[in-house]
Design a protein around this motif. Structure first.
Motif, PDB file in Angstrom:
ATOM      1  N   PRO A  96    -112.236  26.325  68.533  1.00 35.40           N
ATOM      2  CA  PRO A  96    -111.568  25.332  67.671  1.00 35.40           C
ATOM      3  C   PRO A  96    -112.348  25.095  66.380  1.00 35.40           C
ATOM      4  O   PRO A  96    -113.564  25.312  66.318  1.00 35.40           O
ATOM      5  CB  PRO A  96    -111.550  24.065  68.538  1.00 35.40           C
ATOM      6  N   ASN A 119     -93.902  21.725  65.304  1.00 28.70           N
ATOM      7  CA  ASN A 119     -95.353  21.580  65.188  1.00 28.70           C
ATOM      8  C   ASN A 119     -95.918  22.528  64.133  1.00 28.70           C
ATOM      9  O   ASN A 119     -95.823  23.744  64.264  1.00 28.70           O
ATOM     10  CB  ASN A 119     -96.006  21.869  66.541  1.00 28.70           C
ATOM     11  N   THR A 175    -105.474  26.777  64.293  1.00 27.67           N
ATOM     12  CA  THR A 175    -105.392  25.584  65.138  1.00 27.67           C
ATOM     13  C   THR A 175    -104.376  25.772  66.258  1.00 27.67           C
ATOM     14  O   THR A 175    -103.368  26.467  66.096  1.00 27.67           O
ATOM     15  CB  THR A 175    -105.001  24.334  64.322  1.00 27.67           C
ATOM     16  N   TYR A 176    -104.669  25.142  67.370  1.00 27.83           N
ATOM     17  CA  TYR A 176    -103.766  25.093  68.512  1.00 27.83           C
ATOM     18  C   TYR A 176    -103.786  23.660  69.044  1.00 27.83           C
ATOM     19  O   TYR A 176    -104.510  23.332  69.985  1.00 27.83           O
ATOM     20  CB  TYR A 176    -104.207  26.053  69.619  1.00 27.83           C
ATOM     21  N   THR A 177    -103.024  22.776  68.448  1.00 30.88           N
ATOM     22  CA  THR A 177    -102.997  21.385  68.885  1.00 30.88           C
ATOM     23  C   THR A 177    -101.556  20.900  68.941  1.00 30.88           C
ATOM     24  O   THR A 177    -100.651  21.529  68.394  1.00 30.88           O
ATOM     25  CB  THR A 177    -103.781  20.462  67.922  1.00 30.88           C
ATOM     26  N   GLU A 200     -99.059  24.193  62.287  1.00 33.75           N
ATOM     27  CA  GLU A 200    -100.458  24.554  62.521  1.00 33.75           C
ATOM     28  C   GLU A 200    -101.010  25.249  61.273  1.00 33.75           C
ATOM     29  O   GLU A 200    -100.260  25.664  60.387  1.00 33.75           O
ATOM     30  CB  GLU A 200    -100.574  25.495  63.728  1.00 33.75           C
ATOM     31  N   GLU A 242    -100.739  18.069  67.544  1.00 34.76           N
ATOM     32  CA  GLU A 242    -100.539  17.351  66.293  1.00 34.76           C
ATOM     33  C   GLU A 242    -100.108  18.315  65.183  1.00 34.76           C
ATOM     34  O   GLU A 242    -100.301  19.526  65.298  1.00 34.76           O
ATOM     35  CB  GLU A 242    -101.821  16.623  65.853  1.00 34.76           C
ATOM     36  N   GLU A 287    -100.845  19.892  61.647  1.00 31.98           N
ATOM     37  CA  GLU A 287    -101.903  20.119  60.659  1.00 31.98           C
ATOM     38  C   GLU A 287    -101.262  20.761  59.436  1.00 31.98           C
ATOM     39  O   GLU A 287    -100.589  21.791  59.558  1.00 31.98           O
ATOM     40  CB  GLU A 287    -103.008  21.035  61.197  1.00 31.98           C
ATOM     41  N   ASP A 307    -100.161  12.767  63.895  1.00 42.47           N
ATOM     42  CA  ASP A 307     -99.483  12.637  65.180  1.00 42.47           C
ATOM     43  C   ASP A 307     -98.230  11.793  64.968  1.00 42.47           C
ATOM     44  O   ASP A 307     -97.848  11.525  63.835  1.00 42.47           O
ATOM     45  CB  ASP A 307    -100.412  12.046  66.247  1.00 42.47           C
ATOM     46  N   LYS A 335     -97.315  21.117  73.892  1.00 44.23           N
ATOM     47  CA  LYS A 335     -98.740  21.423  73.816  1.00 44.23           C
ATOM     48  C   LYS A 335     -98.924  22.931  73.854  1.00 44.23           C
ATOM     49  O   LYS A 335     -98.498  23.606  74.798  1.00 44.23           O
ATOM     50  CB  LYS A 335     -99.490  20.764  74.973  1.00 44.23           C
TER      51      LYS A 335
END
Length: 359
Positions: free
Chosen positions: A40, A290, A307-309, A292, A311, A313, A333, A31
């Motif tokens: 966001p 990940n 983005t900072y997630t 982003e 999941e 992207e 995800d 995370k």
């Protein structure tokens, strides 16, 4: 008998592709720490049914074409279209095999797509070998040797096709073993770019629709993975053949390719803002597990993380006709993928002036 053999081969390979996707590398992403003051993206879900991805706008910006798998009606990956302002969908492809890339022709009444429908019938040895791999992997709990893309998705052996929306007229444009996909069509419809492994390495090619004759783009000395073109500039995601490091290179006629991203891992899937100054793309710079979204000006300045997630992207694309900087992207995800839309995006204010050689 010949018909039965073809059907059996198609079914086996279809099962291979479906099973192969269940063996995709699961994300081990951490995370991310969100910077203080970060706002966001105001994104909304656009397509959530099945595993939906690889969305692309029509030239008029009023509809999209995308790929969706694991629906109740099927398990493969046909192309669909909804209108951006409607929940109704229309399935566009019905052949055996999987679609890995799809985009509209300039008029929006026809489309190009890359599919495994013919390669799976033309190479029974390939089907037999990979079926054995799947069986061994299932038995031993190991991974297959199937080639994958940056996101760990199985890389099918595909050809490029041209079809009307009704599917009554389909033209095969390529006939070469291995992957042909990652399509990009110029706004005037005069040049269709694609990535192929016909030479053994990932390389960019261009053809002049409706003909399928491909010629190498030859912009980068490295492997080439994605192409996007504005009226004046071409940006290519280029890097190492093992998919461990790639950057965005920009060029134009008479202009030597220049890297405009120098991130540690991969920079992929670039898309131009309609004004031609900004490029949105996906990168796993901060975490190799990940991807982003990022934005960069065409001279490489003002790199901005969007983005900072936890999941993934990826596959972002600006609406070519939007005055509000609208764009779509894939959100993934570990279990599924969906298509999201950002309708009112504010471009960052860049404090530095555009470099002279990029004006």
């Amino acid at each position: 008998m010949k018909t039965i053999l073809k059907f059996s081969s198609t079914l086996l390979f279809s099962l291979f592709l479906v099973q192969c996707r269940t063996l995709d590398v699961q994300s081990a992403a951490q995370k991310p720490e969100i910077p203080k003051g970060f706002v966001p993206l105001a994104s909304e879900a656009l397509v959530t049914a099945g595993k939906s991805e690889a969305a692309s706008y029509a030239n008029d910006g009023k509809k999209i074409i995308f790929i969706s798998a694991e629906r109740s009606q099927h398990k493969l990956r046909p192309a669909y279209e909804p209108r951006v302002d409607s929940s109704k969908e229309k399935r566009l492809t019905f052949q055996d095999g999987e679609v890995v890339s799809a985009l509209y022709a300039t008029d929006g009444s026809s489309f190009y797509y890359a599919s495994s429908t013919d390669e799976i019938k033309e190479d029974p040895d390939f089907i037999r070998d990979y079926r054995a791999q799947i069986q061994n992997a299932a038995k031993n709990g190991s991974k297959t040797n199937a080639e994958t893309d940056f996101l760990g998705r199985s890389l099918a052996r595909t050809e490029i096709y041209f079809s009307n929306r009704e599917g009554s007229t389909i033209q095969r444009l390529t006939k070469s073993p291995g992957f042909d996909g990652s399509l990009f069509l110029t706004a005037d419809g005069k040049a269709l770019y694609s990535i192929s492994r016909k030479s053994g390495a990932f390389k960019a090619y261009v053809s002049r629709p409706p003909k399928g004759n491909q010629t190498p783009v030859g912009r980068s000395s490295q492997s080439e993975f994605y192409v996007a073109q504005s009226p004046k500039w071409t940006v290519i995601s280029a890097g190492t053949e093992d998919l461990k490091k790639s950057q965005l290179e920009i060029s134009r006629t008479g202009f030597k390719p220049v890297a405009i991203t120098r991130l540690g891992n991969n920079s992929i899937q670039p898309s131009w803002h309609p004004a031609g100054d900004w490029i949105i793309f996906s990168s796993n710079e901060a975490d190799s597990f990940n991807y982003e979204l990022y934005l960069v000006r065409r001279d490489g300045e003002c790199l901005t993380r969007l983005t900072y997630t936890i999941e993934n992207e990826f596959e972002p694309q600006f609406n070519p006709k939007s005055a509000s900087n609208e764009f779509i992207y894939t959100l993934q995800d570990s279990a599924k993928s969906s298509i999201a839309i950002v309708k009112n995006f504010t471009l960052p204010v860049c404090a530095t002036e555009m470099k002279k050689e990029f004006k």
